[in-house]
Write a protein that holds these residues in place. Structure first.
Motif: not given
Length: 164
Positions: A11-13, A100, A107
């Motif tokens: 993340k962020p994706l 989170s 991930d």
């Protein structure tokens, strides 16, 4: 399902999603990829791909450990793979967002399928970045470090298998 492929992204994706059918619980498709983002660097995801499943942290236990005001705190959770093809947009986004750092995850595991509306990427635009696993280190005094990012707790094992 035939043609389904799995991607594990930090993340962020770097993915924009839109509803398959506005207002209907029919899942989401990729509407854009952020240039230089994790999905773009991975190279396998195309605009128009349909999200089939996503990992999500599911809180569990018979009852909350503690209830304060209107909220509850749980001591039991696990990360599962949830089918996204019959979810509302907000439900899909909540499932993705549940992966989170407060649960020790940085991930998200996503399953996609190319559709007739998918736009293939040219070979030159595929930047395929590293697919090495995220390392998890535990130190009783300092907590968890996942891929070098400090998290408050050690992530629990996923409740699904992942073959790269």
């Amino acid at each position: 399902a035939s043609g389904v492929f799995r991607v594990r992204l930090k993340k962020p994706l770097g993915i924009g999603f839109e509803e398959v059918e506005p207002g209907a619980a029919k899942g989401v498709v990729v509407s854009q990829l952020v240039e230089g983002g994790h999905a773009d660097l991975d190279g396998r995801i195309w605009v128009g791909d349909k999200l089939v499943s996503t990992s999500a942290v599911v809180l569990g236990g018979e009852s909350a450990l503690l209830t304060v005001g209107g909220g509850s705190q749980y001591t039991n959770w696990k990360r599962q793979l949830l089918r996204a093809t019959d979810m509302q947009f907000d439900e899909v986004m909540a499932a993705i967002g549940s992966n989170s750092g407060r649960f020790g995850y940085i991930d998200v595991l996503l399953e996609f399928v190319h559709t007739e509306d998918s736009i293939p990427r040219s070979a030159s635009s595929r930047n395929r970045g590293s697919r090495e696993g995220v390392s998890v280190d535990w130190d009783g005094a300092r907590g968890t470090s996942v891929g070098g990012v400090s998290t408050p707790i050690r992530p629990r094992p996923d409740d699904f298998e992942f073959d790269q």
